[in-house]
Motif scaffolding. Structure first.
Motif, short mmCIF file in Angstrom:
data_model
loop_
_atom_site.label_atom_id
_atom_site.label_comp_id
_atom_site.label_asym_id
_atom_site.label_seq_id
_atom_site.Cartn_x
_atom_site.Cartn_y
_atom_site.Cartn_z
N VAL A 167 0.85 -1.20 0.00
CA VAL A 167 0.00 0.00 0.00
C VAL A 167 0.89 1.25 0.00
CG1 VAL A 167 -1.72 1.29 1.34
CG2 VAL A 167 -1.90 -1.21 1.14
N ASP A 168 1.98 1.19 0.77
CA ASP A 168 2.93 2.32 0.82
C ASP A 168 3.47 2.65 -0.58
OD1 ASP A 168 2.75 2.62 3.55
OD2 ASP A 168 4.53 1.43 4.00
N THR A 178 -3.44 7.40 3.48
CA THR A 178 -3.85 8.59 2.74
C THR A 178 -5.12 8.35 1.92
OG1 THR A 178 -2.63 8.09 0.71
CG2 THR A 178 -1.40 9.21 2.46
N GLU A 179 -5.78 9.45 1.59
CA GLU A 179 -6.98 9.39 0.78
C GLU A 179 -6.65 8.82 -0.60
OE1 GLU A 179 -8.83 13.21 0.26
OE2 GLU A 179 -10.65 12.33 -0.60
N GLU A 180 -5.48 9.23 -1.10
CA GLU A 180 -5.02 8.75 -2.41
C GLU A 180 -4.95 7.23 -2.45
OE1 GLU A 180 -1.25 10.52 -3.12
OE2 GLU A 180 -1.90 11.52 -4.96
N GLN A 181 -4.31 6.66 -1.43
CA GLN A 181 -4.20 5.20 -1.37
C GLN A 181 -5.58 4.56 -1.31
OE1 GLN A 181 -1.84 4.90 2.21
NE2 GLN A 181 0.12 5.01 1.11
N ALA A 182 -6.45 5.14 -0.50
CA ALA A 182 -7.80 4.60 -0.36
C ALA A 182 -8.52 4.62 -1.71
CB ALA A 182 -8.58 5.38 0.68
N ASN A 183 -8.37 5.72 -2.43
CA ASN A 183 -9.05 5.84 -3.73
C ASN A 183 -8.55 4.83 -4.74
OD1 ASN A 183 -10.78 7.85 -2.91
ND2 ASN A 183 -9.39 9.51 -3.55
N THR A 202 -12.18 -5.21 -1.36
CA THR A 202 -13.40 -5.26 -0.56
C THR A 202 -13.29 -4.52 0.76
OG1 THR A 202 -13.27 -7.56 -1.28
CG2 THR A 202 -15.27 -6.88 -0.13
N TYR A 203 -12.16 -4.71 1.46
CA TYR A 203 -12.04 -4.16 2.81
C TYR A 203 -10.79 -3.29 2.95
CZ TYR A 203 -15.46 -7.77 3.85
OH TYR A 203 -16.57 -8.55 3.86
N LEU A 204 -10.96 -2.19 3.66
CA LEU A 204 -9.86 -1.24 3.83
C LEU A 204 -9.60 -1.00 5.31
CD1 LEU A 204 -11.19 1.34 1.19
CD2 LEU A 204 -9.60 -0.54 0.77
N GLN A 205 -8.32 -0.90 5.66
CA GLN A 205 -7.94 -0.73 7.06
C GLN A 205 -6.70 0.15 7.14
OE1 GLN A 205 -6.60 -4.36 8.94
NE2 GLN A 205 -7.12 -3.67 11.00
N GLY A 206 -6.67 1.05 8.09
CA GLY A 206 -5.48 1.88 8.24
C GLY A 206 -5.79 3.16 8.99
N TYR A 207 -4.72 3.88 9.35
CA TYR A 207 -4.86 5.11 10.12
C TYR A 207 -5.77 6.11 9.41
CZ TYR A 207 -0.91 3.66 13.08
OH TYR A 207 -0.08 3.01 13.95
N TYR A 208 -5.81 6.07 8.07
CA TYR A 208 -6.66 6.99 7.34
C TYR A 208 -8.12 6.85 7.79
CZ TYR A 208 -9.39 9.06 3.57
OH TYR A 208 -10.30 9.79 2.88
N PHE A 209 -8.54 5.64 8.05
CA PHE A 209 -9.92 5.41 8.51
C PHE A 209 -10.01 5.54 10.03
CE2 PHE A 209 -9.50 3.30 4.45
CZ PHE A 209 -10.58 3.83 3.78
#
Ligand code: C2E
Ligand code: CA
Ligand code: CA
Ligand code: CA
Length: 272
Positions: A204-205, A236-241, A249-256
């Motif tokens: 992801v990084d 970051t929002e960028e990574q999430a996008n 399907t599933y997202l996890q991290g400090y951004y959330f």
């Protein structure tokens, strides 16, 4: 010159001695950590990419030791080496199942993800002990997701795979954690027979570069094999996008959300 050389050896032995002393101290402290109520779990949401809401929480262990807070990366390896991981791991599982039931009063379909070490699996009684926890708390096993690391599959494959199967037959879901960081190849995903693959933070990084092609490849195989995919360590929002666009399907991290205390997690669920 000679004296300096000797001094250096002395210095290294001294450093090693201090390191070992620290390790032994931690080991000794760990033995009583449970009864002293120094351990607690914090919870990090795992968000459904479509709804933006948490479908699960990952339980993460925290230790407030006599020396101050110590990170799991520091003490889990010691607990594994000196055998305390078995009792600590069971404590974690029981806590997490109990907490999950509280969370489910608000969000009935919520899953609890728990990290389990290979050393725990190697315990002959592991399956029995886990069943006992389910019974004691009238816990639905399908609300539990056990996260094991990829290295799991490097050791005694047969015996461990059998235990995984037994758990899956009870309804427990199995995730493979830190996927992509170990020695196994993409093709070995086939043999793992797990339910969920957690793509390691390192990919992801580097999603703007080499990470992207690896994530794309994992997603392709996951689809073929019917695995769900979680991307972890999203900051970051960028990574999430990008990950949303890839249909993860599933997202996890400090951004959330960072891992949070149980009370906060309850408030978080209540506010949904
Ligand atoms: P893990 O299972 O890969 O957990 C993810 C780690 O990354 C957690 O660190 C989490 O707090 C952190 N993290 C989550 N999102 C982000 C992010 O966006 N950015 C960054 N920089 N970090 C993020 P934590 O809580 O320190 O745990 C470290 C490791 O310790 C875990 O890695 C897991 O392998 C182990 N661990 C934690 N709790 C337990 C436990 O109850 N049992 C066992 N056996 N291992 C545990
Ligand atoms: Ca994990
Ligand atoms: Ca991980
Ligand atoms: Ca990890």
């Amino acid at each position: 010159q000679k004296r300096q050389g000797k001094g250096r050896v002395g210095y290294f032995t001294e450093t090693l001695r201090i390191q070992l002393q620290r390790e032994f101290n931690l080991r000794d402290q760990l033995i009583t950590a449970i009864e002293k109520e120094e351990l607690r779990l914090v919870y990090q949401p795992i968000v459904n990419a479509k709804t933006g809401k948490p479908d699960a929480f990952e339980a993460l262990l925290r230790w407030n030791s006599a020396f101050g807070p110590i990170a799991p990366d520091q003490f889990i390896p010691i607990a594994e080496q000196y055998g305390q991981i078995k009792s600590i791991g069971l404590w974690v599982l029981e806590q997490a199942c109990q907490q999950a039931k509280t969370f489910q009063l608000i969000s009935p379909n919520l899953t609890m993800c728990v990290n389990v070490s290979v050393a725990q699996f190697q315990d002959e009684d592991f399956i029995e002990q886990i069943s006992a926890i389910f019974q004691k708390h009238d816990f639905d096993p399908s609300s539990l997701n056990i996260e094991i690391t990829e290295s799991f599959f490097a050791s005694d494959k047969q015996g461990l795979m059998q235990k995984i199967k037994a758990l899956q037959e009870m309804g427990v879901q199995i995730s493979i954690d830190d996927f992509g960081t170990g020695y196994s190849s993409l093709s070995s995903m086939q043999d793992m027979g797990v339910d969920i693959v957690k793509i390691d933070k390192s990919f992801v990084d580097s999603i703007q570069g080499s990470g992207l092609s690896i994530i794309t490849a994992v997603l392709l195989i996951a689809k073929e094999l019917n695995y769900q995919v979680v991307a972890e360590g999203i900051e970051t929002e960028e990574q999430a996008n990008v990950l949303r666009d890839l249909n993860v399907t599933y997202l996890q991290g400090y951004y959330f959300s960072r891992p949070i205390e149980s009370e906060q997690a309850l408030e978080y669920l209540e506010a949904l």
